[in-house]
Design an enzyme around this catalytic site. Structure first.
Site, PDB file in Angstrom:
ATOM      1  CG  HIS A   1      -3.898   0.537  -8.347  1.00 30.96           C
ATOM      2  ND1 HIS A   1      -5.861   1.048  -8.596  1.00 30.96           N
ATOM      3  CD2 HIS A   1      -3.638   1.397  -7.367  1.00 30.96           C
ATOM      4  CE1 HIS A   1      -5.516   1.348  -6.592  1.00 30.96           C
ATOM      5  NE2 HIS A   1      -5.043   2.037  -6.805  1.00 30.96           N
TER       6      HIS A   1
ATOM      7  CG  HIS B   1      -2.357   0.602   0.980  1.00 26.24           C
ATOM      8  ND1 HIS B   1      -2.173   1.744   0.198  1.00 26.24           N
ATOM      9  CD2 HIS B   1      -3.228   0.986   2.395  1.00 26.24           C
ATOM     10  CE1 HIS B   1      -3.996   2.287   0.822  1.00 26.24           C
ATOM     11  NE2 HIS B   1      -3.753   2.502   1.799  1.00 26.24           N
TER      12      HIS B   1
ATOM     13  CG  ASP C   1       2.568   4.749  -3.910  1.00 28.33           C
ATOM     14  OD1 ASP C   1       2.768   5.851  -3.194  1.00 28.33           O
ATOM     15  OD2 ASP C   1       2.152   3.490  -3.978  1.00 28.33           O
TER      16      ASP C   1
HETATM   17  N1  CMC Z   1       5.090  -6.346 -10.919  1.00 29.85           N
HETATM   18  C1  CMC Z   1       4.699  -8.322 -11.627  1.00 29.85           C
HETATM   19  N2  CMC Z   1       4.146  -8.414 -11.245  1.00 29.85           N
HETATM   20  C2  CMC Z   1       2.537  -7.970 -10.828  1.00 29.85           C
HETATM   21  C3  CMC Z   1       2.505  -6.618 -10.277  1.00 29.85           C
HETATM   22  C4  CMC Z   1       3.845  -6.127 -10.029  1.00 29.85           C
HETATM   23  N3  CMC Z   1       4.140  -5.000  -9.893  1.00 29.85           N
HETATM   24  N4  CMC Z   1       1.429  -6.182  -9.717  1.00 29.85           N
HETATM   25  C5  CMC Z   1       0.615  -7.709  -9.902  1.00 29.85           C
HETATM   26  N5  CMC Z   1       1.601  -8.228 -10.847  1.00 29.85           N
HETATM   27  C6  CMC Z   1       0.968  -9.601 -11.500  1.00 29.85           C
HETATM   28  C7  CMC Z   1       0.473 -10.582 -10.919  1.00 29.85           C
HETATM   29  O1  CMC Z   1       1.899 -11.478 -10.271  1.00 29.85           O
HETATM   30  C8  CMC Z   1      -0.896 -11.136 -10.780  1.00 29.85           C
HETATM   31  O2  CMC Z   1       0.195 -12.200 -12.168  1.00 29.85           O
HETATM   32  P1  CMC Z   1      -1.270 -13.657 -12.314  1.00 29.85           P
HETATM   33  O3  CMC Z   1      -2.162 -13.341 -12.685  1.00 29.85           O
HETATM   34  O4  CMC Z   1      -0.263 -14.526 -13.258  1.00 29.85           O
HETATM   35  O5  CMC Z   1      -0.476 -13.821 -11.186  1.00 29.85           O
HETATM   36  C9  CMC Z   1      -1.694 -10.071 -11.850  1.00 29.85           C
HETATM   37  O6  CMC Z   1      -0.623  -9.660 -12.232  1.00 29.85           O
HETATM   38  C10 CMC Z   1      -2.650  -9.576 -10.437  1.00 29.85           C
HETATM   39  O7  CMC Z   1      -2.232  -9.325  -9.577  1.00 29.85           O
HETATM   40  P2  CMC Z   1      -2.727  -8.897  -8.265  1.00 29.85           P
HETATM   41  O8  CMC Z   1      -2.108  -9.787  -6.937  1.00 29.85           O
HETATM   42  O9  CMC Z   1      -3.914 -10.294  -7.763  1.00 29.85           O
HETATM   43  O10 CMC Z   1      -3.288  -7.844  -7.976  1.00 29.85           O
HETATM   44  P3  CMC Z   1      -4.484  -7.043  -6.591  1.00 29.85           P
HETATM   45  O11 CMC Z   1      -5.380  -6.102  -7.816  1.00 29.85           O
HETATM   46  O12 CMC Z   1      -4.299  -7.860  -5.866  1.00 29.85           O
HETATM   47  O13 CMC Z   1      -2.604  -6.594  -6.165  1.00 29.85           O
HETATM   48  C11 CMC Z   1      -1.302  -4.565  -6.204  1.00 29.85           C
HETATM   49  C12 CMC Z   1      -2.591  -5.119  -6.359  1.00 29.85           C
HETATM   50  C13 CMC Z   1      -1.187  -2.684  -6.266  1.00 29.85           C
HETATM   51  C14 CMC Z   1      -1.592  -5.305  -4.590  1.00 29.85           C
HETATM   52  C15 CMC Z   1      -0.251  -5.234  -7.007  1.00 29.85           C
HETATM   53  O14 CMC Z   1      -0.420  -4.549  -7.749  1.00 29.85           O
HETATM   54  C16 CMC Z   1       1.449  -4.655  -6.472  1.00 29.85           C
HETATM   55  O15 CMC Z   1       1.536  -6.198  -5.387  1.00 29.85           O
HETATM   56  N6  CMC Z   1       2.149  -3.537  -6.776  1.00 29.85           N
HETATM   57  C17 CMC Z   1       3.313  -3.478  -6.641  1.00 29.85           C
HETATM   58  C18 CMC Z   1       3.384  -2.340  -5.182  1.00 29.85           C
HETATM   59  C19 CMC Z   1       2.539  -1.474  -5.750  1.00 29.85           C
HETATM   60  O16 CMC Z   1       3.046  -0.584  -6.558  1.00 29.85           O
HETATM   61  N7  CMC Z   1       1.475  -0.838  -4.565  1.00 29.85           N
HETATM   62  C20 CMC Z   1       1.620   0.475  -4.620  1.00 29.85           C
HETATM   63  C21 CMC Z   1      -0.028   0.728  -5.015  1.00 29.85           C
HETATM   64  S1  CMC Z   1      -0.646   2.174  -6.084  1.00 29.85           S
HETATM   65  C22 CMC Z   1      -1.059   3.267  -3.850  1.00 29.85           C
HETATM   66  C23 CMC Z   1      -1.266   2.438  -2.657  1.00 29.85           C
HETATM   67  O17 CMC Z   1      -2.531   1.617  -2.756  1.00 29.85           O
HETATM   68  O18 CMC Z   1      -0.696   2.602  -2.082  1.00 29.85           O
END
Ligand code: CMC
Length: 389
Positions: A267, A228, A323
């Site tokens: 996201h 987050h 971010d």
């Molecule tokens: N790098 C590589 N792969 C990714 C990333 C990433 N940053 N984010 C998602 N994926 C992949 C993930 O591995 C999954 O692949 P598969 O379907 O093959 O298993 C797919 O994309 C969907 O990911 P998810 O984890 O199911 O998506 P989510 O909606 O649960 O997660 C998230 C959203 C923001 C937690 C995630 O994108 C992430 O971990 N990003 C990196 C951390 C980040 O930048 N966070 C800040 C978010 S914006 C500001 C805030 O809210 O604080």
């Protein structure tokens, strides 16, 4: 009855009704109370946006100056809050200090429990918005071994925060107007984002009718996590680890193999360019004119370019989020990396409070209490201690 739907992260379950923030993740749209985020970033101040989020409409000139006056006159904290913060270890993370001290504030304002009374509730909300920059700056100065600087109520919200962060010995601190404006806009961009993890925490904890300081401490704790608000700090670590544009392809390959995630990308809601990230890129240009270029910017721009052309990221609709560039800007402005998430918390406070109040005033909003799918044992016979394997 008896039929449950399994939705562990609430990806398809609305936990509340809200009239505050609208997101269309596919189109990359974000609006506060109907106003597009880029229009607010261009035309409003952070306190104007805070008023908008909490009251539903933009303030007129009198309402704005009254609101600014109220916030400005609650910026000081009790001497014992200062002493409380002095008790933290010298290398305490400022987010940990913020979580603890926001929670401690509930003991300084026991009348906050009576938040059903509207004037009392609004007073606590003003206090939280006014005092969080003071606590944040104290947390940072504590880590730097510097004496605390009192708020300067002649300065703007952002200017006062910069003064409390950086003022040394001169009688008056003059914030650079471009940096002051940039910080103000960054706070606007973070002010609300509907039911994100920390806002959900604020609402869930607030739904037990605890005081708003305790609920805000819970929201801040949720924001601390690297998935987050902690992501902005992680982005800088990542860029430094990559170090050079030549290393980007091999780093991206490791992301694609699932070794780790590209921080600042992806996201839950945006499956398009995060509209806040666009504004942040513009701010970066203004800031770098004052501070000089951050060498990591070259790595970030190239990393974004490569990722946006790569099939892995295209297929999964992973775009830079808010971010991705904020950390580089904060670093150029002189903030230590541990303060990046703290800056996010300062910006998000009005959103947390608006959402908390909206939840409390919604007669149908009950205490947050999701159900579960039980996956454990059926009833078992109890074995005496000596009979256990
Ligand atoms: N790098 C590589 N792969 C990714 C990333 C990433 N940053 N984010 C998602 N994926 C992949 C993930 O591995 C999954 O692949 P598969 O379907 O093959 O298993 C797919 O994309 C969907 O990911 P998810 O984890 O199911 O998506 P989510 O909606 O649960 O997660 C998230 C959203 C923001 C937690 C995630 O994108 C992430 O971990 N990003 C990196 C951390 C980040 O930048 N966070 C800040 C978010 S914006 C500001 C805030 O809210 O604080």
């Amino acid at each position: 009855p008896g039929l449950l739907s399994f939705d562990p992260a609430f990806t398809a379950t609305a936990s509340c009704r809200s009239a505050i923030t609208y997101i269309d993740g596919d189109a990359g749209v974000l609006r506060y109370r109907g106003y597009p985020i880029d229009t607010l970033a261009e035309n409003s101040s952070f306190l104007e946006v805070a008023y908008l989020l909490m009251n539903g409409d933009l303030p007129n000139a009198d309402q704005l100056s009254e609101f600014e006056h109220t916030i400005t006159h609650h910026t000081f904290v009790h001497q014992n809050v200062k002493k409380f913060m002095e008790g933290f270890h010298h290398d305490a993370h400022p987010m940990g200090m913020l979580v603890g001290t926001l929670g401690a504030l509930s003991t300084f304002y026991p009348e906050a429990k009576n938040f059903r009374e509207p004037l009392n509730r609004r007073l606590q909300m003003a206090r939280l918005i006014a005092k969080i920059p003071t606590l944040a700056a104290y947390a940072s100065r504590h880590a730097r071994g510097l004496p605390y600087v009192y708020p300067d109520n002649d300065l703007s919200y952002a200017g006062n925060f910069l003064s409390m962060m950086w003022k040394m010995s001169e009688p008056k601190y003059d914030p650079d107007p471009i940096l002051e404006k940039a910080l103000d806009v960054l706070l606007i961009l973070h002010a609300d984002h509907e039911q994100n993890c920390s806002t959900n925490a604020m609402r869930a904890v607030g739904s037990s009718h605890v005081d708003p300081y305790s609920a805000a401490a819970a929201a801040t704790a949720a924001l601390y996590g690297p998935l987050h608000g902690g992501a902005n700090e992680q982005v800088l670590k990542m860029l430094r680890e990559i170090g050079d544009v030549k290393q980007i392809p091999s780093y991206v390959d490791r992301v694609k193999k699932g070794e780790f995630r590209l921080m600042g990308f992806g996201h839950r809601v945006y499956k398009n360019y995060d509209p806040r990230a666009r504004v942040v890129r513009q701010i970066a240009e203004d800031v770098f004119k004052v501070t000089g270029l951050n060498p990591l910017l070259e790595v970030a721009v190239e990393l974004e370019r490569i990722a946006l052309e790569d099939e892995y990221f295209v297929k999964k609709k992973l775009y830079p989020n808010v971010d991705f560039y904020t950390g580089i800007i904060y670093e150029a402005m002189g903030f230590p990396a541990e303060m990046f998430t703290v800056l996010f918390a300062i910006g998000r406070m009005p959103g947390w409070l608006a959402q908390w109040e909206e939840g409390l005033l919604d007669a149908e909003q009950k205490i947050a209490r999701p159900r579960q799918l039980y996956t454990g044992h059926a009833e078992r016979a109890y074995p005496p201690l000596n009979d256990r394997p």
